[in-house]
Scaffold this motif. Structure first.
Motif, PDB file in Angstrom:
ATOM      1  N   ASP A  49       1.127  -1.617  -0.035  1.00 24.61           N
ATOM      2  CA  ASP A  49       0.173  -0.086  -0.468  1.00 24.61           C
ATOM      3  C   ASP A  49       0.879   1.189  -0.118  1.00 24.61           C
ATOM      4  N   GLU A  50       1.730   0.791   1.073  1.00 27.15           N
ATOM      5  CA  GLU A  50       2.859   2.542   1.043  1.00 27.15           C
ATOM      6  C   GLU A  50       3.595   2.676  -0.708  1.00 27.15           C
ATOM      7  N   MET A  56       2.078   6.221  -6.869  1.00 30.77           N
ATOM      8  CA  MET A  56       1.228   7.300  -7.319  1.00 30.77           C
ATOM      9  C   MET A  56       1.389   9.261  -6.835  1.00 30.77           C
ATOM     10  N   ARG A  57       2.075   9.219  -6.254  1.00 35.46           N
ATOM     11  CA  ARG A  57       3.260  10.696  -6.004  1.00 35.46           C
ATOM     12  C   ARG A  57       3.535  11.280  -6.892  1.00 35.46           C
ATOM     13  N   ASP A  63       2.136  13.479 -14.141  1.00 35.41           N
ATOM     14  CA  ASP A  63       0.903  14.092 -14.804  1.00 35.41           C
ATOM     15  C   ASP A  63       1.439  15.926 -14.996  1.00 35.41           C
ATOM     16  N   ARG A  64       1.433  16.826 -13.627  1.00 36.97           N
ATOM     17  CA  ARG A  64       2.135  17.276 -13.795  1.00 36.97           C
ATOM     18  C   ARG A  64       2.834  18.126 -15.318  1.00 36.97           C
ATOM     19  N   LEU A  65       3.701  17.659 -14.803  1.00 36.91           N
ATOM     20  CA  LEU A  65       4.871  17.901 -15.216  1.00 36.91           C
ATOM     21  C   LEU A  65       4.328  17.803 -17.363  1.00 36.91           C
ATOM     22  N   ASN A  66       3.866  16.392 -17.558  1.00 37.93           N
ATOM     23  CA  ASN A  66       2.934  16.534 -19.067  1.00 37.93           C
ATOM     24  C   ASN A  66       2.192  17.743 -19.134  1.00 37.93           C
ATOM     25  N   LEU A 122       3.062  -1.191 -10.511  1.00 36.42           N
ATOM     26  CA  LEU A 122       2.340  -0.580  -9.016  1.00 36.42           C
ATOM     27  C   LEU A 122       0.993   0.261 -10.178  1.00 36.42           C
ATOM     28  N   ILE A 123       1.794   1.360 -11.087  1.00 38.78           N
ATOM     29  CA  ILE A 123       0.915   2.513 -12.035  1.00 38.78           C
ATOM     30  C   ILE A 123      -0.530   1.436 -12.757  1.00 38.78           C
TER      31      ILE A 123
END
Length: 158
Positions: A49-50, A56-57, A63-66, A122-123
């Motif tokens: 989970d961790e 995910m972070r 996502d922000r960079l793209n 994981l993603i």
């Protein structure tokens, strides 16, 4: 006073502890489960989970960079293609580790690429709504059953 290596019960599972210097390496005595590291007797355990939360972070940062650089985020298919590229890089590094080819980076590059591949798994599991722990346990149980049955079949007199 040094503490000896030992097995103890933690959450109903046997765990093995190796005390060395100021760092204790803790791992399950069974093949399943995550490694954990303790410093100064405070446990920091990173389970699936961790790992997913941290993955995910990083995913969200990508996502922000793209969005910033390209005006869009990666699709699930693009994540899969990125994973395929990482697996190709991993294959080259494994060949280098075995002496079959020359690759820069050595062991550190191999560790990095293995971590990249884990991140991708994981993603992808998250993006496709797969409970990876449940799927892993189910798949390993199926494989153990199938392999054991084949081994028993090979031991039968002909």
């Amino acid at each position: 006073m040094t503490e000896s290596n030992h097995v103890f019960d933690f959450r109903g599972e046997p765990w093995w502890v190796d005390h060395s210097a100021h760092l204790a390496l803790i791992r399950p005595a069974t093949p399943l489960g995550a490694w954990a590291f303790r410093r100064d007797r405070r446990e920091v355990r990173m389970g699936l989970d961790e790992l997913l939360q941290q993955a995910m972070r990083v995913h969200d940062l990508y996502d922000r960079l793209n969005l910033h650089e390209r005006g869009r985020v990666w699709t699930r298919e693009e994540f899969m293609l990125g994973f395929a590229g990482d697996v190709g890089d991993l294959a080259k590094l494994v060949m280098a580790e075995e002496g079959a080819r020359d690759m820069p980076g050595g062991r550190a590059a191999l560790e990095h690429e293995l971590a990249d591949c884990l991140w991708s798994v994981l993603i992808l599991a998250h993006r496709y709504g797969v409970d990876l722990e449940t799927a892993f346990r189910r798949t390993m149980a199926e494989l153990e059953t199938a392999i054991s049955a084949r081994l028993l079949g090979d031991e039968s007199p002909a």
